[in-house]
Scaffold this motif. Sequence first.
Motif, mmCIF file in Angstrom:
data_model
loop_
_atom_site.group_PDB
_atom_site.id
_atom_site.type_symbol
_atom_site.label_atom_id
_atom_site.label_comp_id
_atom_site.label_asym_id
_atom_site.label_seq_id
_atom_site.Cartn_x
_atom_site.Cartn_y
_atom_site.Cartn_z
ATOM 1 N N UNK A 66 -21.334 9.865 9.596
ATOM 2 C CA UNK A 66 -21.794 9.307 8.320
ATOM 3 C C UNK A 66 -20.584 8.915 7.476
ATOM 4 N N UNK A 67 -20.831 8.064 6.487
ATOM 5 C CA UNK A 67 -19.764 7.686 5.568
ATOM 6 C C UNK A 67 -19.729 8.663 4.387
ATOM 7 N N UNK A 68 -18.864 8.414 3.415
ATOM 8 C CA UNK A 68 -18.694 9.312 2.269
ATOM 9 C C UNK A 68 -19.967 9.436 1.424
ATOM 10 N N UNK A 69 -20.843 8.436 1.492
ATOM 11 C CA UNK A 69 -22.093 8.475 0.741
ATOM 12 C C UNK A 69 -23.231 9.124 1.538
ATOM 13 N N UNK A 70 -22.952 9.555 2.768
ATOM 14 C CA UNK A 70 -23.967 10.202 3.595
ATOM 15 C C UNK A 70 -24.820 9.241 4.397
ATOM 16 N N UNK A 71 -24.422 7.970 4.471
ATOM 17 C CA UNK A 71 -25.187 6.979 5.237
ATOM 18 C C UNK A 71 -24.742 6.975 6.697
ATOM 19 N N UNK A 72 -25.705 6.865 7.577
ATOM 20 C CA UNK A 72 -25.449 6.846 9.011
ATOM 21 C C UNK A 72 -24.593 5.637 9.396
ATOM 22 N N UNK A 73 -23.539 5.880 10.166
ATOM 23 C CA UNK A 73 -22.668 4.814 10.663
ATOM 24 C C UNK A 73 -22.930 4.477 12.112
ATOM 25 N N UNK A 74 -23.357 5.475 12.910
ATOM 26 C CA UNK A 74 -23.488 5.265 14.350
ATOM 27 C C UNK A 74 -24.176 6.464 14.995
ATOM 28 N N UNK A 75 -24.489 6.298 16.255
ATOM 29 C CA UNK A 75 -24.858 7.407 17.129
ATOM 30 C C UNK A 75 -23.847 7.359 18.274
ATOM 31 N N UNK A 76 -23.191 8.481 18.537
ATOM 32 C CA UNK A 76 -22.174 8.555 19.578
ATOM 33 C C UNK A 76 -22.603 9.615 20.592
ATOM 34 N N UNK A 77 -22.728 9.213 21.848
ATOM 35 C CA UNK A 77 -23.167 10.115 22.919
ATOM 36 C C UNK A 77 -22.066 10.205 23.969
ATOM 37 N N UNK A 78 -21.789 11.421 24.417
ATOM 38 C CA UNK A 78 -20.804 11.637 25.472
ATOM 39 C C UNK A 78 -21.437 12.471 26.578
ATOM 40 N N UNK A 79 -21.329 11.971 27.810
ATOM 41 C CA UNK A 79 -21.820 12.673 28.988
ATOM 42 C C UNK A 79 -20.628 13.252 29.738
ATOM 43 N N UNK A 80 -20.690 14.531 30.069
ATOM 44 C CA UNK A 80 -19.620 15.179 30.831
ATOM 45 C C UNK A 80 -20.243 16.028 31.931
ATOM 46 N N UNK A 81 -19.416 16.325 32.926
ATOM 47 C CA UNK A 81 -19.887 17.157 34.031
ATOM 48 C C UNK A 81 -18.742 18.030 34.517
ATOM 49 N N UNK A 82 -19.056 19.291 34.762
ATOM 50 C CA UNK A 82 -18.049 20.234 35.237
ATOM 51 C C UNK A 82 -17.431 19.704 36.528
ATOM 52 N N UNK A 83 -16.095 19.730 36.589
ATOM 53 C CA UNK A 83 -15.374 19.255 37.767
ATOM 54 C C UNK A 83 -15.065 17.770 37.750
ATOM 55 N N UNK A 84 -15.587 17.042 36.785
ATOM 56 C CA UNK A 84 -15.331 15.603 36.661
ATOM 57 C C UNK A 84 -14.402 15.363 35.469
ATOM 58 N N UNK A 85 -13.502 14.406 35.601
ATOM 59 C CA UNK A 85 -12.508 14.154 34.549
ATOM 60 C C UNK A 85 -12.695 12.820 33.839
ATOM 61 N N UNK A 86 -13.862 12.218 33.970
ATOM 62 C CA UNK A 86 -14.086 10.921 33.331
ATOM 63 C C UNK A 86 -15.400 10.952 32.547
ATOM 64 N N UNK A 87 -15.376 11.437 31.307
ATOM 65 C CA UNK A 87 -16.591 11.420 30.496
ATOM 66 C C UNK A 87 -17.077 9.992 30.262
ATOM 67 N N UNK A 88 -18.382 9.844 30.130
ATOM 68 C CA UNK A 88 -18.977 8.542 29.828
ATOM 69 C C UNK A 88 -19.407 8.543 28.361
ATOM 70 N N UNK A 89 -19.155 7.443 27.673
ATOM 71 C CA UNK A 89 -19.442 7.342 26.246
ATOM 72 C C UNK A 89 -20.427 6.204 25.978
ATOM 73 N N UNK A 90 -21.378 6.471 25.113
ATOM 74 C CA UNK A 90 -22.319 5.462 24.635
ATOM 75 C C UNK A 90 -22.296 5.530 23.115
ATOM 76 N N UNK A 91 -21.949 4.433 22.481
ATOM 77 C CA UNK A 91 -21.875 4.402 21.021
ATOM 78 C C UNK A 91 -22.695 3.229 20.498
ATOM 79 N N UNK A 92 -23.527 3.510 19.517
ATOM 80 C CA UNK A 92 -24.334 2.464 18.891
ATOM 81 C C UNK A 92 -23.962 2.428 17.413
ATOM 82 N N UNK A 93 -23.348 1.336 16.997
ATOM 83 C CA UNK A 93 -22.954 1.167 15.593
ATOM 84 C C UNK A 93 -23.263 -0.259 15.164
ATOM 85 N N UNK A 94 -23.217 -0.506 13.884
ATOM 86 C CA UNK A 94 -23.466 -1.850 13.383
ATOM 87 C C UNK A 94 -24.920 -2.268 13.459
#
Length: 118
Positions: A66-94
């Motif tokens: 959120x920004x300083x006024x408390x308004x939503x800026x984005x949704x950020x999702x990160x997928x990880x798995x034990x033993x894997x070194x490449x997290x996957x990211x999904x970000x929705x903004x704008x």
Amino acid sequence: IDIMEANQLSWHSTLHSAHDHNGQGSGYGGGDTFNGPRDWDSTQYAPGGTCIDTSKPFEVAVSFPINAQGSLLAMVVTLTQQGKTCPLHASVSGYAGLAELTQALSAGMTPTISYWSS
């Protein structure tokens, strides 16, 4: 707000306002009539995937910056798995419906998670 619209072959995280069925999403996959986002590929997210092997458990972390006024800026999702070194990211903004979603979340709306069959 759909944090997880997924199966073993595709993943979407999507922001929807009340009157916007399609919304704006991030992730990987699509179907016969929907050419979805391609933020990663089928070698990274799939059964036996190099980053997320969907035949095994994995972790999902989501944040709603959120920004300083408390308004939503984005949704950020990160997928990880034990033993894997490449997290996957999904970000929705704008997304045009962020103000409406800010109000809905402030009122107590609960984000949802669903598991699709293929």
